[in-house]
Motif scaffolding. Structure first.
Motif: not given
Length: 356
Positions: A8, A39, A112-113, A139
């Motif tokens: 993440v 995120s 996640a990004g 995200s």
């Protein structure tokens, strides 16, 4: 059993709702404007759906804010392969996380990004000479690459259900130029990505002429007394020009009865500018179909809930995308928005397109 490595980027997407159009070199400014991390919640949403899939998952992750917190909150007992050196995470931490996932032999790197994180993940795999599949939980503010699921929920489903992969593009843009109104994309890497209907396409740049459409919409806006929240993009920029607004091409402007109430506004400025009756005007992203959740996070769920929605697009753009998509970060609102949506495509013509 599917082995998934989760990383993440805890600062991805922070600049969206405060109007910064990205977080590269803008983290402190985003925090000063009141931005909150985006995120982690989206990673948690993806993990909740990953946990509910039939196939058993062995989850690997990086320590603290880079995945471990979300993994434990979602009910996993993850294998933590390392920990960031300090409180402020960096691309180097993402590189190290991916390297360690590869050493553990994961079947998929789930991240996640935004596009910057996608580049970090893909370039690390290229340097290692590995073809481990990757999948993005969207995200970031800008999501131009075709390595992301269309929503966090879709990412959770796809992570264990895919049975084949294909090579897709990882793109990024110059955020400073983007803030100035120029979109300059650059192919940064190629990556192996799961094949599925819920993987988004790369964003298309450019399109057909929209002069007559823009002129008709601008004329209707001028004759109305509502407060108009005008989203980003070339189609809406043509409407702004028709209103005589020196607007922000890639930002959100608020207009009412001949006056610009807020230019390049963040979420709070938009909310403060809203009146008794409000209208949000947006255009879907070419090649993807998103009307919310890609490049216009400033038009947040609270803004949408207080407003009427108007969607405008050229006929060519609609023929290329087929459906409309939403990813507001509020699953209940996304569900409310799904269904048939009337789209203005010309001076008089409208078409129905489904929001999925």
């Amino acid at each position: 059993m599917r082995r998934v490595g989760l990383v993440v980027n805890p600062i991805a997407g922070m600049g969206g709702r405060v109007g910064l159009k990205g977080t590269d070199n803008k983290v402190e400014e985003a925090r000063h404007r009141g931005a909150e991390p985006r995120s982690p919640d989206r990673a948690l949403e993806a993990l909740a759906h990953l946990r509910n899939q039939p196939e058993e998952v062995e989850l690997y992750t990086y320590g603290g804010a880079m995945g471990e917190r979300e993994a434990r909150a979602a009910g996993f007992s993850p294998v933590v392969v390392g920990t960031p050196d300090g409180e402020e995470t960096s691309a180097a931490d993402t590189y190290e996380a991916v390297r360690r996932f590869v050493n553990e032999g994961v079947d998929l790197v789930l991240f996640a990004g935004g596009d910057g994180t996608a580049v970090d993940v893909a370039e690390t795999l290229e340097e290692l000479g590995e073809e481990t599949p990757i999948l993005g939980v969207p995200s970031g503010v800008k999501v131009y690459s075709s390595v992301f699921a269309v929503t966090p929920r879709a990412a959770g489903r796809i992570a264990t259900s895919f049975n084949r992969t294909e090579t897709r593009e990882v793109n990024d843009i110059d955020e400073d130029a983007y803030r100035g109104g120029d979109v300059n994309t650059e192919l940064k890497a190629l990556a192996s990505v799961p094949v599925g209907d819920e993987i988004q396409s790369a964003k298309q740049i450019g399109g057909g002429t929209v002069e007559s459409l823009a002129a008709a919409v601008a004329a209707e806006i001028e004759a109305d007394e509502a407060t108009y929240v005008l989203g980003p993009g070339s189609t809406i920029d043509a409407i702004k020009a028709g209103l005589g607004i020196d607007g922000s091409p890639l930002g959100v402007d608020v207009w009412r009865t001949g006056e610009v109430l807020a230019r390049d506004a963040g979420e709070m400025e938009i909310l403060e500018s809203l009146g008794e009756r409000n209208v949000v005007v947006v255009s879907p992203i070419g090649g993807q179909g998103f009307i919310f959740g890609r490049g216009n996070d400033q038009i947040s769920p609270p803004v949408i809930r207080r407003s009427e929605l108007r969607v405008v697009a050229s006929k060519q753009k609609l023929s290329d995308i087929g459906v409309l998509r939403v990813d507001t970060g509020d699953p209940e609102l996304d569900e409310e928005l799904r269904g048939w949506q009337r789209v203005r495509v010309g001076k008089f013509e409208r078409r129905l397109l489904k929001v999925v």
